[in-house]
Design an enzyme around this catalytic site. Structure first.
Site, PDB file in Angstrom:
ATOM      1  N   ASP A  30       0.852  -1.198   0.000  1.00  0.00           N
ATOM      2  CA  ASP A  30       0.000   0.000   0.000  1.00  0.00           C
ATOM      3  C   ASP A  30       0.886   1.246   0.000  1.00  0.00           C
ATOM      4  OD1 ASP A  30      -3.230   0.509   0.950  1.00  0.00           O
ATOM      5  OD2 ASP A  30      -1.829   2.198   1.063  1.00  0.00           O
ATOM      6  N   ASN A  85     -12.921  -3.190   2.624  1.00  0.00           N
ATOM      7  CA  ASN A  85     -13.836  -2.057   2.747  1.00  0.00           C
ATOM      8  C   ASN A  85     -14.814  -2.164   1.586  1.00  0.00           C
ATOM      9  OD1 ASN A  85     -12.396  -1.006   4.954  1.00  0.00           O
ATOM     10  ND2 ASN A  85     -10.982   0.071   3.600  1.00  0.00           N
ATOM     11  N   GLN A  92     -14.629   2.343   1.256  1.00  0.00           N
ATOM     12  CA  GLN A  92     -13.904   1.967   0.034  1.00  0.00           C
ATOM     13  C   GLN A  92     -13.628   3.196  -0.818  1.00  0.00           C
ATOM     14  OE1 GLN A  92     -15.854  -1.121  -2.222  1.00  0.00           O
ATOM     15  NE2 GLN A  92     -14.185  -1.292  -3.711  1.00  0.00           N
ATOM     16  N   VAL A  94     -11.125   2.802  -3.675  1.00  0.00           N
ATOM     17  CA  VAL A  94     -10.791   2.296  -5.010  1.00  0.00           C
ATOM     18  C   VAL A  94     -11.801   1.199  -5.357  1.00  0.00           C
ATOM     19  CG1 VAL A  94      -9.054   1.182  -6.449  1.00  0.00           C
ATOM     20  CG2 VAL A  94      -8.335   2.842  -4.717  1.00  0.00           C
ATOM     21  N   HIS A  98     -10.446  -5.396  -3.383  1.00  0.00           N
ATOM     22  CA  HIS A  98      -9.113  -5.681  -2.830  1.00  0.00           C
ATOM     23  C   HIS A  98      -9.247  -5.930  -1.339  1.00  0.00           C
ATOM     24  CE1 HIS A  98      -9.859  -1.371  -2.568  1.00  0.00           C
ATOM     25  NE2 HIS A  98      -9.153  -1.385  -1.442  1.00  0.00           N
ATOM     26  N   HIS A 100      -7.102  -5.625   2.304  1.00  0.00           N
ATOM     27  CA  HIS A 100      -5.931  -5.102   3.011  1.00  0.00           C
ATOM     28  C   HIS A 100      -5.373  -6.226   3.883  1.00  0.00           C
ATOM     29  CE1 HIS A 100      -6.831  -0.737   2.225  1.00  0.00           C
ATOM     30  NE2 HIS A 100      -8.036  -1.254   2.033  1.00  0.00           N
TER      31      HIS A 100
HETATM   32  P1  AMP Z   1      -9.852   1.320   0.099  1.00  0.00           P
HETATM   33  O1  AMP Z   1     -10.152   2.523   0.935  1.00  0.00           O
HETATM   34  O2  AMP Z   1     -10.189   0.037   0.798  1.00  0.00           O
HETATM   35  O3  AMP Z   1     -10.456   1.409  -1.280  1.00  0.00           O
HETATM   36  O4  AMP Z   1      -8.274   1.281  -0.049  1.00  0.00           O
HETATM   37  C1  AMP Z   1      -7.573   1.756  -1.141  1.00  0.00           C
HETATM   38  C2  AMP Z   1      -6.108   1.661  -0.782  1.00  0.00           C
HETATM   39  O5  AMP Z   1      -5.355   1.797  -1.965  1.00  0.00           O
HETATM   40  C3  AMP Z   1      -5.639   2.749   0.197  1.00  0.00           C
HETATM   41  O6  AMP Z   1      -5.110   2.136   1.374  1.00  0.00           O
HETATM   42  C4  AMP Z   1      -4.575   3.497  -0.604  1.00  0.00           C
HETATM   43  O7  AMP Z   1      -3.492   3.920   0.192  1.00  0.00           O
HETATM   44  C5  AMP Z   1      -4.156   2.443  -1.623  1.00  0.00           C
HETATM   45  N1  AMP Z   1      -3.592   2.998  -2.860  1.00  0.00           N
HETATM   46  C6  AMP Z   1      -4.112   3.961  -3.647  1.00  0.00           C
HETATM   47  N2  AMP Z   1      -3.320   4.178  -4.717  1.00  0.00           N
HETATM   48  C7  AMP Z   1      -2.274   3.311  -4.603  1.00  0.00           C
HETATM   49  C8  AMP Z   1      -1.115   3.045  -5.397  1.00  0.00           C
HETATM   50  N3  AMP Z   1      -0.857   3.722  -6.535  1.00  0.00           N
HETATM   51  N4  AMP Z   1      -0.246   2.093  -4.978  1.00  0.00           N
HETATM   52  C9  AMP Z   1      -0.498   1.401  -3.838  1.00  0.00           C
HETATM   53  N5  AMP Z   1      -1.579   1.610  -3.044  1.00  0.00           N
HETATM   54  C10 AMP Z   1      -2.447   2.549  -3.426  1.00  0.00           C
END
Ligand code: AMP
Length: 110
Positions: A30, A85, A92, A94, A98, A100
């Site tokens: 991350d 999430n 969430q 992204v 996925h 964590h």
């Molecule tokens: P979520 O809130 O569950 O959608 O988590 C998205 C996660 O993606 C967050 O913990 C971000 O820090 C991580 N993230 C976003 N962009 C990148 C990236 N380019 N490389 C690695 N992690 C990322």
């Protein structure tokens, strides 16, 4: 549909530190870690959220758990947290499913 940031990473358009990959998932570090070990286990299939999983795709979720086991063995971890999430209301950000994978907490009671 616009490519998610995770698909762009898989396609080599954006750099990421890859910890593991196979035909079904990629595991990256991350970019904004919330624990000493903070990995993201991401299916190659761009399913938006856990609520969109159906039919044969539930096998991907089982595979994610198998990969979590593998990571714990590889990194010699005694324990970890696996978190999804789901949806905007679930935190969430992204919209490409996925999990964590978090580990290395000093004080698990904190
Ligand atoms: P979520 O809130 O569950 O959608 O988590 C998205 C996660 O993606 C967050 O913990 C971000 O820090 C991580 N993230 C976003 N962009 C990148 C990236 N380019 N490389 C690695 N992690 C990322």
């Amino acid at each position: 549909m616009e490519k998610s940031i995770f698909t762009r990473i898989m396609d080599g358009e954006i750099p990421a530190k890859v910890e593991y990959e196979d035909e079904q998932v990629i595991v990256i570090h991350d970019i904004s870690p919330k624990a000493p070990v903070h990995l993201l286990i991401i299916p190659r299939k761009p399913i938006p959220t856990l609520m969109d999983v159906e039919g044969d795709d539930f096998a991907i979720l089982a595979h994610i758990h198998a990969v979590a086991q593998k990571l714990a063995q590889k990194l010699e971890l005694k324990g970890f947290r696996l978190i999804n999430n789901c949806g905007k209301e679930g935190g969430q950000e992204v919209f490409h499913i996925h999990y964590h994978f978090l580990a290395g907490f000093q004080d698990e009671s904190a």
